[in-house]
Design an enzyme around this catalytic site. Sequence first.
Site, PDB file in Angstrom:
ATOM      1  CB  SER A 137      75.744  21.470  20.317  1.00  0.00           C
ATOM      2  OG  SER A 137      76.419  20.686  21.342  1.00  0.00           O
ATOM      3  CE  LYS A 163      78.002  23.360  22.723  1.00  0.00           C
ATOM      4  NZ  LYS A 163      77.230  24.003  23.834  1.00  0.00           N
ATOM      5  CG  LEU A 164      83.856  20.734  16.809  1.00  0.00           C
ATOM      6  CD1 LEU A 164      85.505  20.504  16.570  1.00  0.00           C
ATOM      7  CD2 LEU A 164      83.223  19.877  15.941  1.00  0.00           C
ATOM      8  CE  LYS A 165      77.800  19.376  24.110  1.00  0.00           C
ATOM      9  NZ  LYS A 165      77.864  20.115  25.443  1.00  0.00           N
ATOM     10  CG  ASP A 191      80.116  22.613  25.985  1.00  0.00           C
ATOM     11  OD1 ASP A 191      80.964  22.993  27.246  1.00  0.00           O
ATOM     12  OD2 ASP A 191      79.070  22.711  25.858  1.00  0.00           O
ATOM     13  CG  ASN A 193      79.117  19.647  28.791  1.00  0.00           C
ATOM     14  OD1 ASN A 193      79.272  19.249  27.277  1.00  0.00           O
ATOM     15  ND2 ASN A 193      78.338  20.355  29.123  1.00  0.00           N
ATOM     16  CD  GLU A 216      79.301  25.852  26.080  1.00  0.00           C
ATOM     17  OE1 GLU A 216      79.218  26.001  24.951  1.00  0.00           O
ATOM     18  OE2 GLU A 216      78.166  25.422  26.723  1.00  0.00           O
ATOM     19  CG  ASP A 241      76.559  25.644  29.907  1.00  0.00           C
ATOM     20  OD1 ASP A 241      75.639  25.889  30.728  1.00  0.00           O
ATOM     21  OD2 ASP A 241      76.687  24.570  29.039  1.00  0.00           O
ATOM     22  CE  LYS A 265      73.178  24.714  28.147  1.00  0.00           C
ATOM     23  NZ  LYS A 265      73.955  23.785  28.547  1.00  0.00           N
ATOM     24  N   GLY A 293      70.938  25.458  24.870  1.00  0.00           N
ATOM     25  CA  GLY A 293      70.183  24.331  24.807  1.00  0.00           C
ATOM     26  C   GLY A 293      70.356  23.197  25.445  1.00  0.00           C
TER      27      GLY A 293
HETATM   28  O1  SMG Z   1      69.937  21.847  22.546  1.00  0.00           O
HETATM   29  O2  SMG Z   1      71.534  21.577  20.830  1.00  0.00           O
HETATM   30  C1  SMG Z   1      71.104  21.550  22.234  1.00  0.00           C
HETATM   31  C2  SMG Z   1      72.211  20.876  23.280  1.00  0.00           C
HETATM   32  C3  SMG Z   1      73.208  21.971  23.088  1.00  0.00           C
HETATM   33  O3  SMG Z   1      75.426  20.965  23.807  1.00  0.00           O
HETATM   34  C4  SMG Z   1      74.459  21.210  24.366  1.00  0.00           C
HETATM   35  N1  SMG Z   1      74.128  21.232  25.457  1.00  0.00           N
HETATM   36  O4  SMG Z   1      76.528  21.962  27.667  1.00  0.00           O
HETATM   37  O5  SMG Z   1      75.916  23.206  26.399  1.00  0.00           O
HETATM   38  C5  SMG Z   1      75.987  21.961  26.767  1.00  0.00           C
HETATM   39  C6  SMG Z   1      74.994  20.760  26.570  1.00  0.00           C
HETATM   40  C7  SMG Z   1      74.220  20.120  27.474  1.00  0.00           C
HETATM   41  C8  SMG Z   1      73.248  18.970  26.884  1.00  0.00           C
HETATM   42  S1  SMG Z   1      73.357  17.836  27.985  1.00  0.00           S
HETATM   43  C9  SMG Z   1      72.930  16.354  27.330  1.00  0.00           C
HETATM   44 MG    MG Z   2      77.671  23.775  27.607  1.00  0.00          MG
END
Ligand code: SMG
Ligand code: MG
Length: 371
Positions: A137, A163-165, A191, A193, A216, A241, A265, A293
Site C-alpha cells: 500500500s 495499491k495507490l492511496k 484506495d 478511504n 477500494e 473495506d 481485515k 492490513g
Molecule cells: O498494513 O500495509 C498495511 C496497511 C495497508 O493501506 C493500508 N491500510 O484502508 O486499507 C486501508 C489502510 C488503513 C490503514 S490506516 C493508517
Molecule cells: Mg482500505
Amino acid sequence: MKIEHLEIRWLSIPLVTPFRTSFGTSHDRDTFVVRLVTDDGTEGWAECGAEPDPLYSSEFLPAAEMVIRDHLLPRLLALGDDLSATRVAHALAPVKGHPMAKHVLETALLDAELRSAGMSFARYLGGVKDRVPTGVSVGIYDSIPELLDKVGGYLDQGYLRIKLKIEPGWDLEPVRVVRETFGDDVLLQVDANTAYTLADARHLAQLDPFDLLLMEQPLPEDDLRGHAELARRISTPICLDESITSARDAATAIALGAAHVINVKPARVGGYLEARRIHDVAHANGIPVWCGGMLETGIGRAPNLALASLPGFVLPGDTSASDRYYDTDLTAPFVIEDGHLSVPTGPGIGVDVLPDVLSTFTTSVSTVPLD
Ligand code: SMG
Ligand code: MG
C-alpha cells in the site's frame, strides 16, 4: 481454559517512512499488544489494529483499552472454565461495536489455545497455501517524482501488486503516470478511504481506462447504496473495506451489488473467526477477497498471512514484508522471497516476540486485575 494473567503493553514504533492517506499522516505506529497467560501456563499474543484517533473508523486506541477493561474482559471472565476462543464473539455480542477491541482478545485466546494444541493458525483456519503473494500500500506523496521513486523501489523488491492511496486532487495523475511508467502488466489498484461522494462518479470513471484491479472504499462507510450506484456508473470493480464489519455486511453488500471484491481485515471485523466467515460468504458468491492490513508488526502480520492462505484469497493483499514499515520488527522479520511471504507453520501465530525489541518500543505496560 482460564485467563490467569493479562497485560496491555503500549508501543510506539517509528515508521521507515511517513504513511499518508486521505484521512491523515502517520509517522509512528502507536498501538498496544495484549499478552495473556492461561491456566495451563500458555501465552497468547495479539496486536490491536486500532489507530490513535478515530479517523479510519470510529474506534481508537484509548477507547479500545477502556472497553476491554470495563466491558469485554468481565464478560469473558464470567464464562469461567467455559472460556474458549470460539465462545468469545457470542459472549461479547451484547457490547455494541468495538470490533477491533474484540479482535485483540479473541486473537490472543486463539493464539494460546493453538499453541497449547500445537496447531498453526493457517491449519486451524483452513489455509491451503504455504506462501502468499505480496502487495504494498503506497501512501500519498507531495510530488509525482517521489511517488514514482517509491513505486519503482517496491517493484524492484519484488512486490507483485501496488495499491495507490488516492484522494481528491491526487488520483487521475498519479494513476496515469504509474501506469505509463511501469507498464500494463503491473497489478494496480487504488484506495480512497471514503474520500469521495457519489457526485464524483464522472470523475472516478476517468480511472476506468487504466485497467485497475479495483477501487477500494471510494465512498463513506455507511453508503452501500452509493457504492452500488457507483458500481453501475464506472467499470473499475468496487472493493469494500471500511463498510464491511461482519459476514452479514458482506452478504448485504454483495446482494446489493455494492461489492465486486472484499478487503478482509481481521481487526476491522472482530477477529479471525468472523474474517473466515466473510471469506466463506464471499467465496460462495464468487466474490474474490484479499487480506488487508493495519500496519501490523510481526505479531499481527503472522496470523494475517495464515488467513491469506485460505482458498478464496485469490488477489494479493496488503501483505508486505516487515521492512515496508519497520527497521526492526517485534518478531523475526518477514522477508520477500520471489515476490511472496511464507505462511508461518509453528503453533499459534507461529512467531515469537523478541523481548529486547519489545522493551525498546514499549511506552507503558499495565496489568489488568482479573478478580
Ligand atoms: O498494513 O500495509 C498495511 C496497511 C495497508 O493501506 C493500508 N491500510 O484502508 O486499507 C486501508 C489502510 C488503513 C490503514 S490506516 C493508517
Ligand atoms: Mg482500505
